[in-house]
Design a protein around this motif. Sequence first.
Motif, short mmCIF file in Angstrom:
data_model
loop_
_atom_site.label_atom_id
_atom_site.label_comp_id
_atom_site.label_asym_id
_atom_site.label_seq_id
_atom_site.Cartn_x
_atom_site.Cartn_y
_atom_site.Cartn_z
N ALA A 1 0.83 -1.21 0.00
CA ALA A 1 0.00 0.00 0.00
C ALA A 1 0.86 1.26 0.00
O ALA A 1 0.60 2.22 -0.74
N ALA A 2 1.89 1.26 0.86
CA ALA A 2 2.78 2.42 0.94
C ALA A 2 3.49 2.65 -0.39
O ALA A 2 3.62 3.78 -0.86
N ALA A 3 3.95 1.57 -1.01
CA ALA A 3 4.64 1.70 -2.29
C ALA A 3 3.71 2.29 -3.35
O ALA A 3 4.11 3.18 -4.11
N ALA A 4 2.47 1.81 -3.39
CA ALA A 4 1.52 2.30 -4.39
C ALA A 4 1.26 3.80 -4.22
O ALA A 4 1.23 4.56 -5.20
N LEU A 5 1.08 4.23 -2.96
CA LEU A 5 0.79 5.64 -2.73
C LEU A 5 2.03 6.50 -2.93
O LEU A 5 1.96 7.59 -3.52
N ALA A 6 3.18 6.03 -2.45
CA ALA A 6 4.42 6.82 -2.60
C ALA A 6 4.79 6.98 -4.07
O ALA A 6 5.22 8.06 -4.50
N LEU A 7 4.64 5.92 -4.87
CA LEU A 7 4.94 6.03 -6.30
C LEU A 7 3.99 7.01 -6.98
O LEU A 7 4.41 7.78 -7.86
N ALA A 8 2.74 7.04 -6.54
CA ALA A 8 1.79 8.01 -7.08
C ALA A 8 2.17 9.43 -6.71
O ALA A 8 1.87 10.38 -7.43
#
Length: 458
Positions: free
Chosen positions: A294-301
Amino acid sequence: MKRVTPEAWLQAPGEVLVVGLGKSGTAAAALLARRGFRVTATDERDLDPADPAVAELASLGVELALGGHPAELAHRPWQFVAKSPGIPYHQPFVAELAKMSHVIVTDVEIAGWLEQRPIYAITGSNGKTTTTTLVGEMLKASGMNPIVAGNIGTPVCDVVTKPGDVLVLEVSSFQLEGTATFRPHGAALLNFYPAHLDYHGSYEAYQRAKWKLFANQTPDDVAVLNWDQSLIRDRAGQLAASVRGFSLEGAPFADGVGVIDGELVFVRAGERTPLLPVDHVALPGRHNLQNAAAAAALALAAGASEAAVAHVLRTFQGVEHRLEFVREVAGVRYYNDSKATNPDAARQALRSFPGGIVWIAGGLDRGLSFDSLLPDVAGRVHAAVLLGETREKLRDMLARAGVSSCAFASSMDEAVRAASRMAQPGDVVLLSPACASWDMFPSYEVRGSMFKEAVHRL
């Protein structure tokens, strides 16, 4: 909620009422006073005027009504009321304010009126603090200057004027209940499990509060959703934002982060980019792998680089009070998971160990059943020390799970000493209460700190 008109209020600030002077209420009162509002603040507690936070409010011209909420305050023509998130709407004074048709908002709504920088917000039943911290670290490792605040500890109203590129906020259902115009550029919903039903009144009302995180997003914004929970995934098509998923079950989406063949993979328009092998993620447990995705998805966004995301996931050791390793004594490892304030959070902690657990649990009785923990207790927990109002309910559940070695304790120090006597070399003593702390401790932080202090005294 009555119609909110923040633009007009900011242009012509008037009289406002702040209810509750905890950390978030105090920060909101101070911010509003500095913005030119004429603030009255009230708290049930008889706070010391010499307390630095109280004295600062007085110096800003805030009118203080302490030691109770004067009934006449409910009948004054406030522009709006800022309520401390922790005070429920059924509290008599708050209910009277609502009856008088006052606009009642929380600190997150107020910060959203004033904040011009992109906001990335995270909510969910469990994993918020770990995921929020990970997003902040990923952005920092990418050369950005994020400000991490909200329910994680630093009140959002304290950071509105603080220098930084973006705001990364942990937001609770309590805070979201009091929003009307709040619009994060990126928002993540981690999971749903029954929690805070005493506050919201029902599981459905609790979910509605969480979904308000996405209510004002547009197609220019990003919504990150748990694709492994149908309760969440099935709502994806109803959101205005661009949706990205996270999943541990094969990444069945066009955009997001998921696990494929043992790798955490970034999927963008169907194209797959491996980030790192899942066994290289430093945080233990399946729930933390979900937090990582989840963190990776939001941080990449939000603009983080793939290399920075992978580096943080390889090196990040966790946050305080969330499956936090304390020390090893006589071959026994002690873990502080005081932030597990509901049964599902405790389940995730129990699943992080194959067995040999001496479990310290119990706390405030919110009327929840602990039967959902039976499969995770059986075969993993061989002894338990129980605290607080729920200790007898937990003992009954443990007996049905085949755990007969149980002790009651009246303090954290007593609980740790009892657990140390029950543990054998190779065991884990796990504080993961499955309950809120307020029957015995001021907060889960105090509870966890007292556990660590008791462990260090062994």
